[in-house]
Write an enzyme that holds these catalytic residues in place. Structure first.
Site, PDB file in Angstrom:
ATOM      1  N   THR A   1      43.031  37.634  45.036  1.00  0.00           N
ATOM      2  CA  THR A   1      43.265  36.746  43.898  1.00  0.00           C
ATOM      3  C   THR A   1      44.649  36.112  43.984  1.00  0.00           C
ATOM      4  OG1 THR A   1      41.881  38.160  42.512  1.00  0.00           O
ATOM      5  CG2 THR A   1      43.330  36.622  41.381  1.00  0.00           C
TER       6      THR A   1
ATOM      7  N   TYR B   1      31.050  34.924  37.750  1.00  0.00           N
ATOM      8  CA  TYR B   1      30.318  33.794  37.178  1.00  0.00           C
ATOM      9  C   TYR B   1      28.831  34.069  36.967  1.00  0.00           C
ATOM     10  CZ  TYR B   1      28.598  29.177  36.065  1.00  0.00           C
ATOM     11  OH  TYR B   1      27.983  28.137  35.427  1.00  0.00           O
TER      12      TYR B   1
ATOM     13  N   TYR C   1      36.265  46.118  44.208  1.00  0.00           N
ATOM     14  CA  TYR C   1      37.327  45.551  43.375  1.00  0.00           C
ATOM     15  C   TYR C   1      36.731  45.175  42.027  1.00  0.00           C
ATOM     16  CZ  TYR C   1      40.942  42.024  42.088  1.00  0.00           C
ATOM     17  OH  TYR C   1      41.904  41.266  41.448  1.00  0.00           O
TER      18      TYR C   1
ATOM     19  N   ARG D   1      38.590  38.883  34.946  1.00  0.00           N
ATOM     20  CA  ARG D   1      38.357  37.640  35.686  1.00  0.00           C
ATOM     21  C   ARG D   1      36.875  37.400  35.962  1.00  0.00           C
ATOM     22  NH1 ARG D   1      42.455  34.819  38.267  1.00  0.00           N
ATOM     23  NH2 ARG D   1      44.521  35.699  38.013  1.00  0.00           N
TER      24      ARG D   1
ATOM     25  N   LYS E   1      39.547  49.225  43.995  1.00  0.00           N
ATOM     26  CA  LYS E   1      40.710  48.715  43.272  1.00  0.00           C
ATOM     27  C   LYS E   1      40.281  48.568  41.818  1.00  0.00           C
ATOM     28  CE  LYS E   1      43.666  44.619  42.732  1.00  0.00           C
ATOM     29  NZ  LYS E   1      43.972  43.252  43.235  1.00  0.00           N
TER      30      LYS E   1
ATOM     31  N   ILE F   1      47.620  48.170  44.597  1.00  0.00           N
ATOM     32  CA  ILE F   1      47.456  46.821  45.141  1.00  0.00           C
ATOM     33  C   ILE F   1      48.179  45.898  44.173  1.00  0.00           C
ATOM     34  CG2 ILE F   1      45.813  45.039  45.813  1.00  0.00           C
ATOM     35  CD1 ILE F   1      43.863  47.256  46.574  1.00  0.00           C
TER      36      ILE F   1
END
Length: 292
Positions: free
Chosen positions: A44, A107, A133, A138, A161, A203
């Site tokens: 990202t 999405y 992740y 997001r 993550k 991270i």
């Protein structure tokens, strides 16, 4: 197992919007010299969403070549298309990455079963260590701990993550997953506490700006030295908040430009840091001892 401070590396760009390859090499050398334990390329923070497919693969290849085995390289290869994620993951393996980081599909809002089948398909298609992740802020889709537990039984899915910032949830993951499955923090403000609970690393966005301190805090936290880890982390706490006043990587890239690490260039639809936040980020840099 990859452990410690794993910088979510920014992707430097020239003023005309191309990848700044000399600056990228310089950033890599800077992190190795500063004690960063591993590099996450094109996540990202590396603007994966606005790089072309070929640029994405080229940045991974360059990072691997420049690092040249000195520290681990984790390649961001996630996508909301399973086919695309498989292809990117294969490219990362071919480039020599040590592992891949795969975000929950965004999405299209898959179900828990859809997430399981997505990650299972990638793991079965490409024989490389893979780190899940989960960043629901997001992706909207939120992978449950139970789904992670199903996936950790697949041999080359080696970690996650967790960017939820939820320590109760992170503790549950650490307690319920096998010892050889790594839980990494993806949330700088709570990273030290997660590592003290048994997390294997951070991270980190903040590591772009304060690599030595983030690495030191990670080492201390993983070793179980809570007081010392918190003491180091407190020195960079202003960055943990200041670098998120607008969506990542807007503030961190602006901050990196202020200390000469890259040009002040970011791709649309992201824009430069809003004027109203300049003083906030500058103060965070000053308060953390990064900029005089």
């Amino acid at each position: 197992m990859i452990t410690g401070s794993l910088v979510a590396l920014i992707t430097p760009m020239t003023q005309d919007g191309h990848i700044d390859k000399p600056k990228l090499d310089a950033l890599i050398e800077h992190h190795i010299a500063s004690g960063t334990h591993g590099i996450v390329a094109v996540g990202t923070t590396g603007e994966s969403a606005t790089l072309t497919y070929d640029e994405h693969a080229d940045v991974i290849r360059q990072v691997v070549q420049t690092v040249n085995g000195r520290i681990p390289v984790i390649a961001g290869t996630g996508a909301n298309s399973t086919h695309e994620a498989i292809d990117l993951t294969q490219r990362a393996k071919d480039a020599g990455a040590d592992a891949c980081l795969l975000v929950v599909p965004y999405y299209n809002r898959p179900t828990q079963e859809g997430m399981y089948q997505h990650f299972k398909a990638i793991a079965e298609a490409v024989d490389i260590p893979q780190i899940l992740y989960n960043v629901p802020g997001r992706t909207v889709a939120d992978m449950s701990n139970d789904t992670v537990l199903r996936l950790c039984g697949i041999a080359n899915i080696v970690g996650i993550k967790d960017a939820t910032g939820d320590l109760v949830r992170g503790k549950d993951l650490i307690e319920r997953t096998p010892d050889d499955f790594a839980v990494y923090s993806g949330d700088d403000p709570t990273a030290v506490d997660l590592m003290l609970l048994g997390g294997k690393g951070n991270i980190s966005v903040t590591a772009n700006i304060a690599p030595q301190a983030v690495a030191q805090a990670a080492e201390l936290a993983i070793a179980g030295d809570a007081d010392a880890a918190h003491k180091v982390d407190q020195t960079i706490a202003p960055l943990h908040s200041g670098l998120f006043v607008e969506p990542n990587p807007i503030p961190v890239k602006w901050a990196a430009a202020q200390i000469g690490l890259c040009e002040q260039k970011i791709r649309l639809p992201l824009t430069d840091l809003s004027d109203q936040y300049h003083e906030t980020v500058l103060k965070a840099l000053k308060d953390s001892g990064i900029k005089g």
